[in-house]
Design an enzyme around this catalytic site. Sequence first.
Site, PDB file in Angstrom:
ATOM      1  N   ASP A 111      -2.269 -18.502   0.949  1.00 15.08           N
ATOM      2  CA  ASP A 111      -3.181 -19.499   0.292  1.00 15.08           C
ATOM      3  C   ASP A 111      -3.869 -20.495   1.014  1.00 15.08           C
ATOM      4  O   ASP A 111      -5.264 -20.506   1.242  1.00 15.08           O
ATOM      5  CB  ASP A 111      -2.608 -19.712  -0.969  1.00 15.08           C
ATOM      6  CG  ASP A 111      -1.221 -20.494  -0.832  1.00 15.08           C
ATOM      7  OD1 ASP A 111      -0.606 -20.374   0.334  1.00 15.08           O
ATOM      8  OD2 ASP A 111      -0.731 -21.077  -1.975  1.00 15.08           O
ATOM      9  N   ASP A 122     -12.133  -9.558   4.702  1.00 11.50           N
ATOM     10  CA  ASP A 122     -13.322  -9.706   4.092  1.00 11.50           C
ATOM     11  C   ASP A 122     -13.860 -11.049   3.997  1.00 11.50           C
ATOM     12  O   ASP A 122     -15.019 -11.266   4.084  1.00 11.50           O
ATOM     13  CB  ASP A 122     -13.236  -9.120   2.566  1.00 11.50           C
ATOM     14  CG  ASP A 122     -13.502  -7.707   2.549  1.00 11.50           C
ATOM     15  OD1 ASP A 122     -13.188  -6.889   3.457  1.00 11.50           O
ATOM     16  OD2 ASP A 122     -14.146  -7.293   1.281  1.00 11.50           O
ATOM     17  N   ASP A 162      -6.110  -7.528   4.591  1.00  9.48           N
ATOM     18  CA  ASP A 162      -7.190  -6.804   3.782  1.00  9.48           C
ATOM     19  C   ASP A 162      -8.310  -7.901   3.282  1.00  9.48           C
ATOM     20  O   ASP A 162      -9.410  -7.805   3.495  1.00  9.48           O
ATOM     21  CB  ASP A 162      -6.839  -5.763   2.821  1.00  9.48           C
ATOM     22  CG  ASP A 162      -8.084  -5.130   1.943  1.00  9.48           C
ATOM     23  OD1 ASP A 162      -8.849  -4.655   2.883  1.00  9.48           O
ATOM     24  OD2 ASP A 162      -7.809  -5.103   0.939  1.00  9.48           O
ATOM     25  N   LYS A 218       3.663 -15.387   2.976  1.00 12.90           N
ATOM     26  CA  LYS A 218       4.042 -16.016   1.599  1.00 12.90           C
ATOM     27  C   LYS A 218       5.418 -16.466   1.486  1.00 12.90           C
ATOM     28  O   LYS A 218       6.216 -15.772   0.688  1.00 12.90           O
ATOM     29  CB  LYS A 218       3.585 -15.197   0.289  1.00 12.90           C
ATOM     30  CG  LYS A 218       3.577 -15.857  -0.693  1.00 12.90           C
ATOM     31  CD  LYS A 218       2.498 -16.969  -0.667  1.00 12.90           C
ATOM     32  CE  LYS A 218       2.586 -17.824  -2.290  1.00 12.90           C
ATOM     33  NZ  LYS A 218       1.731 -19.067  -2.384  1.00 12.90           N
ATOM     34  N   TYR A 221       0.898  -1.298   0.006  1.00 12.10           N
ATOM     35  CA  TYR A 221       0.127   0.108   0.004  1.00 12.10           C
ATOM     36  C   TYR A 221       0.811   1.426  -0.122  1.00 12.10           C
ATOM     37  O   TYR A 221       0.459   2.173  -0.551  1.00 12.10           O
ATOM     38  CB  TYR A 221      -0.837  -0.008   1.181  1.00 12.10           C
ATOM     39  CG  TYR A 221      -1.766  -0.692   1.413  1.00 12.10           C
ATOM     40  CD1 TYR A 221      -1.909  -2.255   1.276  1.00 12.10           C
ATOM     41  CD2 TYR A 221      -3.453  -0.246   1.052  1.00 12.10           C
ATOM     42  CE1 TYR A 221      -3.229  -2.990   1.211  1.00 12.10           C
ATOM     43  CE2 TYR A 221      -4.370  -1.059   1.128  1.00 12.10           C
ATOM     44  CZ  TYR A 221      -4.544  -2.356   1.256  1.00 12.10           C
ATOM     45  OH  TYR A 221      -5.520  -3.224   1.417  1.00 12.10           O
TER      46      TYR A 221
HETATM   47  C1  IPM Z   1     -10.097  -1.301   4.133  1.00 15.78           C
HETATM   48  C2  IPM Z   1     -10.389  -0.919   2.584  1.00 15.78           C
HETATM   49  C3  IPM Z   1      -9.199  -0.146   2.349  1.00 15.78           C
HETATM   50  C4  IPM Z   1      -8.106  -1.055   2.442  1.00 15.78           C
HETATM   51  C5  IPM Z   1      -9.009   0.792   1.042  1.00 15.78           C
HETATM   52  C6  IPM Z   1     -10.588   1.290   0.681  1.00 15.78           C
HETATM   53  C7  IPM Z   1      -7.966   1.405   0.824  1.00 15.78           C
HETATM   54  O1  IPM Z   1     -10.552  -1.956   1.694  1.00 15.78           O
HETATM   55  O2  IPM Z   1     -10.391  -0.567   4.970  1.00 15.78           O
HETATM   56  O3  IPM Z   1     -10.280  -2.766   4.406  1.00 15.78           O
HETATM   57  O4  IPM Z   1      -7.649  -1.818   1.587  1.00 15.78           O
HETATM   58  O5  IPM Z   1      -7.193  -0.829   3.435  1.00 15.78           O
HETATM   59 MN    MN Z   2     -10.814  -4.021   2.840  1.00 15.46          MN
END
Ligand code: IPM
Ligand code: MN
Length: 356
Positions: A223, A251, A247, A191, A142
Site C-alpha cells: 500500500d 499498471d 500486476d 504485505k 492466480y
Molecule cells: C496482465 C493481465 C493479466 C494478469 C490478466 C489478463 C490475466 O492483467 O498481463 O497484466 O493479471 O496477469
Molecule cells: Mn495486468
Amino acid sequence: MEKKIAVIRGDGIGPEIMTQALAVLDAVAEKFGHTFRYAEAPMGGNAIDAFGVPLPDASLQTCLESDAALLSAVGGPKWDTIDPAIRPEKGLLALRSGMGLYANLRPAQLIPQLRRACPLRPDIVDRGIDFMVVRELIGGAYFGEHKTWEENGETAASDLMIYREHEIRRILRVGFETAMKRGRRMCSVDKANVLDSSKLWRRLVNEMAAEYPEVELRHMYVDNCAMQLVRDPSQFDVIVTENLFGDILSDEASQITGSIGMLPSASLGDGTRGLYEPIHGSAPDIAGQDKANPIGMILAAAMMLRYSLDMPAEADAVEAAVNTALESGLRTGDILEPGKTAVGCAGMGQAIAANL
Ligand code: IPM
Ligand code: MN
Ligand code: NAD
C-alpha cells in the site's frame, strides 16, 4: 540468423498492434539480414470461438517449439460471461505456466519526449523515472484453488494465495541479478504485516541478501509502495514482488510513464525462450478503430530481440526507431498533448518501421 517466433494475435486491439510489431520485425530482418519465421498460435477469445478452448494444445506446442513467443492481448466483453474455467485469461495463465515463465520483467521508463504525457508534477518528473518491476508470474492467488459455494443462504468465494520457498527464491534471484545489472537498489514489496506468504517472502529476501552485499535492499508494504510510486518514482530501481501486487503496481507505473500503451514486458523462465507482450489488455473500447498505441507491443518485440534472440543491436535499433518517431512529434491518442492531432495505430507503426 533464422529464428522461429510464435505469434499470438489475440483479441480486441491485439491483431492491430501485432500487425505493426510484425512490420517492425520485418524491417529489422531486412536491415540486419535475418529470417524470422512466424508460426500462428491462436489463444484467447478467438481460440474459444474457433476451437472451444482458450489455449489449444497445438498453440502451446508451437510456443514451446519456437525461439520466442510474441503476444498482443486477449479477452473482452464477448467472453466475460462464459464458464470461468475457459475464459480467455485462463489461456494466458496456462500459457505462462505451461512455458514455465515465472519471471515477468516490466520496465517503466519515462521517455524524455513524453515528459508532458506524465501526470506527475515537473519537479518530480525531473528527478527521473526509470525502474524495473520484477513480478512473480506463475504463483500466488492466480494459481491457488478458486472456489465459489453456498453457505447459510448466501454465496461465498475464495482464492487461495500459496507460495512455496522454491517459487519465491527463483524470482528473488531474478530480482537481485537484475539489480546487479542496473542501479544495485532493490525494493521488495509485500504485505508482511498481514499475510503469511509475505512473511515467508520477507524472510527469504533477507536470507538471499547475504549473497548480494552490493545491493542496497529495502522492504516496503504494497500500500505504501502504491503511494510512493506517484510521490517520488525516482527512489525505485528494481521492485520485486508477488504476482497480484506486481500486476497492480505495473499498471500504476505505466501511467506515470505516459500511458499504459507504452509499456512492454518479458516473461522468462530458466532457459532463453520467453513470452513478450505489452502490459495492457485488449482495450475493447477502442478496438477496430485504428486508435491503439502500438509502442508497448513494438517495445515488447525489442525485448524479445534482446532477451530470447540474442540480438542486442537489433533491439537498440527498434528502441531508437520508437524514440525517433516520438521525437518527430507523432502521438497516438493516449499520449496526445492538448492542441495536437493524433496519428493512428497503423500510422505510428509504419513510421517506426520506416525509421529502421
Ligand atoms: C496482465 C493481465 C493479466 C494478469 C490478466 C489478463 C490475466 O492483467 O498481463 O497484466 O493479471 O496477469
Ligand atoms: Mn495486468
Ligand atoms: P486494458 O488495458 O485493455 O484497457 C484499459 C484502458 O487503457 C482502456 O481505456 C484502453 O482503451 C486503454 N488502453 C489499453 N491499451 C492501450 C493502447 N495500446 N493504446 C491506447 N489505449 C490503451 O484493460 P481492461 O479494460 O481492464 O481489460 C480489457 C480486457 O483485456 C479484459 O478482458 C482483460 O481481462 C484483458 N486483459 C488482457 C491482458 C493480456 O492479455 N495480457 C492484460 C490486461 C487485461
